[in-house]
Design an enzyme around this catalytic site. Sequence first.
Site, PDB file in Angstrom:
ATOM      1  N   LYS A   1      -6.119   0.146  10.458  1.00  0.00           N
ATOM      2  CA  LYS A   1      -4.852  -0.586  10.554  1.00  0.00           C
ATOM      3  C   LYS A   1      -5.064  -2.018  11.069  1.00  0.00           C
ATOM      4  O   LYS A   1      -4.292  -2.915  10.729  1.00  0.00           O
ATOM      5  CB  LYS A   1      -3.858   0.195  11.424  1.00  0.00           C
TER       6      LYS A   1
ATOM      7  N   TYR B   1      -8.838   5.415  12.390  1.00  0.00           N
ATOM      8  CA  TYR B   1      -7.446   5.123  12.022  1.00  0.00           C
ATOM      9  C   TYR B   1      -7.005   3.742  12.534  1.00  0.00           C
ATOM     10  O   TYR B   1      -6.606   2.895  11.730  1.00  0.00           O
ATOM     11  CB  TYR B   1      -6.537   6.257  12.503  1.00  0.00           C
TER      12      TYR B   1
ATOM     13  N   ASN C   1       1.764   1.760   1.200  1.00  0.00           N
ATOM     14  CA  ASN C   1       2.172   2.576   2.353  1.00  0.00           C
ATOM     15  C   ASN C   1       1.321   3.826   2.549  1.00  0.00           C
ATOM     16  O   ASN C   1       1.217   4.340   3.668  1.00  0.00           O
ATOM     17  CB  ASN C   1       3.650   2.973   2.156  1.00  0.00           C
TER      18      ASN C   1
HETATM   19  P1  NAD Z   1       2.918  11.347   5.411  1.00  0.00           P
HETATM   20  O1  NAD Z   1       1.678  12.122   5.642  1.00  0.00           O
HETATM   21  O2  NAD Z   1       4.248  11.982   5.642  1.00  0.00           O
HETATM   22  O3  NAD Z   1       2.904  10.744   3.924  1.00  0.00           O
HETATM   23  C1  NAD Z   1       1.737  10.153   3.420  1.00  0.00           C
HETATM   24  C2  NAD Z   1       1.963   9.689   2.007  1.00  0.00           C
HETATM   25  O4  NAD Z   1       0.706   9.177   1.556  1.00  0.00           O
HETATM   26  C3  NAD Z   1       2.366  10.788   1.054  1.00  0.00           C
HETATM   27  O5  NAD Z   1       3.320  10.278   0.129  1.00  0.00           O
HETATM   28  C4  NAD Z   1       1.070  11.132   0.311  1.00  0.00           C
HETATM   29  O6  NAD Z   1       1.292  11.508  -1.049  1.00  0.00           O
HETATM   30  C5  NAD Z   1       0.329   9.804   0.349  1.00  0.00           C
HETATM   31  N1  NAD Z   1      -1.103  10.048   0.319  1.00  0.00           N
HETATM   32  C6  NAD Z   1      -1.859  10.733   1.226  1.00  0.00           C
HETATM   33  N2  NAD Z   1      -3.145  10.775   0.822  1.00  0.00           N
HETATM   34  C7  NAD Z   1      -3.186  10.104  -0.367  1.00  0.00           C
HETATM   35  C8  NAD Z   1      -4.223   9.795  -1.285  1.00  0.00           C
HETATM   36  N3  NAD Z   1      -5.484  10.176  -1.071  1.00  0.00           N
HETATM   37  N4  NAD Z   1      -3.908   9.089  -2.405  1.00  0.00           N
HETATM   38  C9  NAD Z   1      -2.657   8.679  -2.629  1.00  0.00           C
HETATM   39  N5  NAD Z   1      -1.624   8.927  -1.796  1.00  0.00           N
HETATM   40  C10 NAD Z   1      -1.897   9.635  -0.683  1.00  0.00           C
HETATM   41  O7  NAD Z   1       2.741  10.035   6.264  1.00  0.00           O
HETATM   42  P2  NAD Z   1       3.782   9.027   6.963  1.00  0.00           P
HETATM   43  O8  NAD Z   1       3.884   9.397   8.378  1.00  0.00           O
HETATM   44  O9  NAD Z   1       5.011   8.857   6.148  1.00  0.00           O
HETATM   45  O10 NAD Z   1       2.877   7.699   6.906  1.00  0.00           O
HETATM   46  C11 NAD Z   1       3.064   6.695   5.949  1.00  0.00           C
HETATM   47  C12 NAD Z   1       2.367   5.450   6.446  1.00  0.00           C
HETATM   48  O11 NAD Z   1       2.908   5.105   7.718  1.00  0.00           O
HETATM   49  C13 NAD Z   1       0.859   5.606   6.625  1.00  0.00           C
HETATM   50  O12 NAD Z   1       0.210   4.433   6.201  1.00  0.00           O
HETATM   51  C14 NAD Z   1       0.712   5.773   8.129  1.00  0.00           C
HETATM   52  O13 NAD Z   1      -0.535   5.344   8.595  1.00  0.00           O
HETATM   53  C15 NAD Z   1       1.840   4.910   8.640  1.00  0.00           C
HETATM   54  N6  NAD Z   1       2.299   5.232   9.981  1.00  0.00           N
HETATM   55  C16 NAD Z   1       2.910   6.415  10.263  1.00  0.00           C
HETATM   56  C17 NAD Z   1       3.326   6.669  11.563  1.00  0.00           C
HETATM   57  C18 NAD Z   1       4.011   7.938  11.943  1.00  0.00           C
HETATM   58  O14 NAD Z   1       4.251   8.135  13.148  1.00  0.00           O
HETATM   59  N7  NAD Z   1       4.386   8.794  11.024  1.00  0.00           N
HETATM   60  C19 NAD Z   1       3.117   5.708  12.565  1.00  0.00           C
HETATM   61  C20 NAD Z   1       2.503   4.519  12.238  1.00  0.00           C
HETATM   62  C21 NAD Z   1       2.103   4.290  10.945  1.00  0.00           C
END
Ligand code: NAD
Length: 249
Positions: free
Chosen positions: A161, A157, A92
């Site tokens: 994906k 990005y 994730n």
């Molecule tokens: P967030 O930024 O709140 O959390 C990101 C997580 O990734 C954190 O736990 C962080 O510790 C970890 N992380 C970041 N860089 C890292 C690294 N270099 N090594 C290890 N861990 C690392 O993000 P989120 O919004 O919860 O996103 C989580 C996933 O969901 C991602 O893959 C993101 O692309 C995807 N996503 C999010 C959204 C959104 O709107 N928030 C939409 C579509 C997809």
Amino acid sequence: MLLEGKVAVVTGGTRGIGLAIVKSFLHHGASVTLCGSRKETVEKALAEIEDLMPGAPVRGAHPDLTDEAEVRATIEETMGAFGGHLDIMVNNAGISQSTPLVSYTPEEIQKVIDLNILSVFNGCQAAAKVMVEQGSGVILNTSSIVSLYGQAAGCGYPASKFAVNGLTKSLARELGPKGVRVNAVAPGVTATDMVAALPEEMVKRVSAGIPLGRPGEPEEVANVFSFLASDKASYVTGCVVSVDGGAVF
Ligand code: NAD
């Protein structure tokens, strides 16, 4: 309970969608290792869970996800702590970008390739080594709505994906005959730190195209992960499941 007796590893589990997945898995009876990039954020997430669910079977790790051996070591430690099997791997962790093409630096494009593609590949590979041996397991990858539509800036990005979807569909075909299901969840705009970091204009534009009229909550995304991780989804593999309020762009 939906995930009674299951053992899971969740990367990017310290906040946002990943932390919601960890809580949902615990709620449904799984034992979980949550991974983050730093010891401090992992400890903070563990403390939050301890307050919420005292004594829950959860541990923390902070492997370098770009190093398959470190991911494998985290899986082995998880199996050592929780009964010798791995049932669910959630890849994730991810970062978003909004840089225009001509402004990208080599370091910036490499960063998204390393975390959003290489780390997902490593998580799939490390988990598959155990799951194929077991003859069972579920791998879930976090994709994004941008894997359907692209986005107007920060092309690294969506490109990453699209790669996650490609890995998911290919590995579902490769690992299905060995008893391992592989799916992805594609969240739309979800209320996490990642979205808070985006330019306001971009979030507004995206939100205007959501029929349900609001961003999703991390818990609403996590519910779908729990379903896909469970035996209720025993005939679901190779899917990219949208959780986006019906958004179209
Ligand atoms: P967030 O930024 O709140 O959390 C990101 C997580 O990734 C954190 O736990 C962080 O510790 C970890 N992380 C970041 N860089 C890292 C690294 N270099 N090594 C290890 N861990 C690392 O993000 P989120 O919004 O919860 O996103 C989580 C996933 O969901 C991602 O893959 C993101 O692309 C995807 N996503 C999010 C959204 C959104 O709107 N928030 C939409 C579509 C997809």
